[in-house]
Design an enzyme around this catalytic site. Structure first.
Site, PDB file in Angstrom:
ATOM      1  CE1 TYR A  39      -1.540   9.541   5.125  1.00 18.42           C
ATOM      2  CE2 TYR A  39      -2.676   8.021   5.036  1.00 18.42           C
ATOM      3  CZ  TYR A  39      -1.324   8.825   5.103  1.00 18.42           C
ATOM      4  OH  TYR A  39      -0.765   8.442   5.982  1.00 18.42           O
ATOM      5  CG  ASP A  60       6.204   7.913   4.221  1.00 18.77           C
ATOM      6  OD1 ASP A  60       6.195   7.202   3.538  1.00 18.77           O
ATOM      7  OD2 ASP A  60       4.892   9.132   4.339  1.00 18.77           O
ATOM      8  NE  ARG A  87       1.288  10.740  10.337  1.00 20.53           N
ATOM      9  CZ  ARG A  87       1.686  10.356   8.844  1.00 20.53           C
ATOM     10  NH1 ARG A  87       0.779   9.560   8.758  1.00 20.53           N
ATOM     11  NH2 ARG A  87       1.631  11.374   8.558  1.00 20.53           N
ATOM     12  CD  GLU A  90      -1.912   5.028   7.090  1.00 18.55           C
ATOM     13  OE1 GLU A  90      -2.306   5.749   8.360  1.00 18.55           O
ATOM     14  OE2 GLU A  90      -1.147   5.542   6.590  1.00 18.55           O
TER      15      GLU A  90
HETATM   16  C1  DGY Z   1       2.180  11.082   4.347  1.00 15.58           C
HETATM   17  O1  DGY Z   1       1.754  12.533   4.319  1.00 15.58           O
HETATM   18  O2  DGY Z   1       2.100  11.267   5.133  1.00 15.58           O
HETATM   19  C2  DGY Z   1       2.632  10.509   3.331  1.00 15.58           C
HETATM   20  O3  DGY Z   1       2.719   8.985   2.925  1.00 15.58           O
HETATM   21  C3  DGY Z   1       3.156  11.563   1.926  1.00 15.58           C
HETATM   22  O4  DGY Z   1       3.127  10.410   0.968  1.00 15.58           O
END
Ligand code: DGY
Length: 425
Positions: free
Chosen positions: A27, A161, A193, A390
């Site tokens: 990020y 998400d 993920r 995270e």
């Molecule tokens: C990601 O890219 O995983 C973010 O959470 C989007 O904001």
């Protein structure tokens, strides 16, 4: 002091000239709610830097008041989708959605804790008109029919998400038709993920806003994804109360009528989301017109928002007590008894320290101090075991997602440090 030093080292390493990236690589830009939480951590050892975090974020505020969820301060090949895909921005290239509006709450906490009073006062005075515009935007554009409950147009807007709460509404969104290459899987194991079908739909929605010229009316009417996220509603509600408190002290002359009306509307409307059988509030699919019956941590955040009645709060405290004990490392982001629970996959089960902080504050607000402390101790175990990740596998405590992560470091400095805990609420 070893871990406090380590936490500060992480914030310093993730500092990019006034804004903090959540973590390097995965990020590489400024995310709104990460940034708000991270500022709390900065405040414990560098007050000027803490205030700068907010100033830089609000530099990217759109003309209509919206605060984007990502500000793209530069280029990076390590993240997708970047500024070219989103195509939005005012002054700074950005995404076209927002994120849980926790800023006014963290700013108030910073204002109350700051030692440099003149810097704190000047910083808050500068931020207040922008915060008011931002909250007005939520109530005006995300609740145009004045129902009392703001709407959300993208799972990324919830910050949670791939929460199983969004599975059904997201499944109705068509997949994007173009090919793309995900970058997240180059940094994190795919078992931690979201899946590709979710990404296909996340990206369809990104395209949809651009094709509709970011026009709020068209998006509200035609967006194939529209939900009431109890997490956003609750965080907005608490933040609006914090904002009014700050305005009362420092914001003479600002028009807060829209925020007062929003608070009143939400306090009444939230009760339509209460589930007697689940003892929590349920998210809502605004297109299918039905509740989303998965217990995720969003459903217990009305305590944080101060939105529950005393009777609902008692019931929720029992729910949280049982939920907390169902895993060893804090309140799992999806209740472990749900069929969709996965202890290690992003928002489908892992423990997130900043959410546990909000849950704990909510419990304290209603007088459940012992349980609030249990949540804090369980959350601290994650960090003691594996450091600043995270998120954490709710069953094993293993660190997941990005390492050397800013918000657990900030949450630890602000809340988990035993010495600062007593003044963090
Ligand atoms: C990601 O890219 O995983 C973010 O959470 C989007 O904001």
């Amino acid at each position: 002091m070893a871990w406090q030093d380590d936490a500060a080292r992480i914030l310093l390493a993730n500092d990019r000239d006034g804004h903090t990236v959540p973590t390097d690589g995965l990020y590489p830009f400024q995310w709104s709610w990460d940034s708000a939480i991270t500022a709390l951590g900065w405040l414990t050892f560098d007050e000027a830097r803490a205030w700068r975090e907010g100033a830089v974020m609000f530099d990217g505020q759109w003309e209509n008041g919206m605060l984007p969820h990502i500000l793209f301060h530069g280029d990076s090949s390590t993240y997708f989708p970047g500024p070219d895909v989103w195509g939005g921005g005012h002054r700074i290239p950005s995404s076209a959605i927002s994120q849980p509006p926790v800023w006014a709450t963290t700013i108030r906490k910073m204002y109350e804790a700051a030692k440099d009073r003149s810097l704190a006062e000047a910083s808050v005075r500068t931020l207040l008109p922008m915060l008011v515009d931002y909250h007005d935007w939520w109530y005006r554009e995300r609740d145009p029919e004045e129902t009392g409950l703001v709407r959300s147009f993208h799972p990324w807007e919830s910050g949670m998400d791939n929460s199983p709460a969004w599975d059904e509404p997201l499944a109705r969104v068509p997949p994007v038709e173009w090919e793309y290459q995900r970058r997240d899987l180059g940094h994190v194991d795919s078992s931690e993920r979201p899946h590709k079908p979710e990404y296909d739909r996340f990206l369809y929605l990104v395209d949809f806003y651009k094709k509709n010229d970011f026009d709020p009316e068209r998006i509200y009417k035609d967006c194939p994804y529209r939900v009431i996220d109890v997490g956003i509603v609750s965080i907005l509600h608490r933040a609006s109360q914090d904002l009014l408190a700050l305005c009362g002290e420092l914001g003479g002359g600002l028009d807060v009528a829209g925020i007062e009306a929003g608070l009143e509307g939400t306090a009444e409307a939230i009760h339509s989301l209460w589930s007697e059988s689940d003892s929590c509030f349920l998210n809502y699919d605004d297109i299918a017109d039905e509740p989303l019956k998965v217990r995720t941590t969003a459903t217990i955040l009305p305590l944080f928002g101060g939105l529950a009645t005393a009777e609902q709060a008692n019931r929720m405290a029992e729910t949280i007590d049982e939920w907390l004990r169902a895993s060893a490392f804090g309140v799992a982001s999806t209740h472990p008894a749900e069929a969709s629970y996965e202890p290690q996959r992003y928002w489908r089960g892992p423990v997130w320290p900043h959410i546990n902080w909000m849950i704990s504050l909510g419990l304290e607000k209603y007088g459940f101090d012992e349980l609030a402390e249990d949540v804090r101790i369980a959350t601290k175990k994650c960090i003691d075991k594996t450091g600043f990740w995270e998120y954490y596998d709710a069953d094993s405590g293993k660190g997941c997602g990005g390492d050397e992560f800013s918000w657990p470091a900030a949450v630890a400095l602000h809340w988990l440090d035993d010495e600062s805990a007593s003044c963090a609420s």
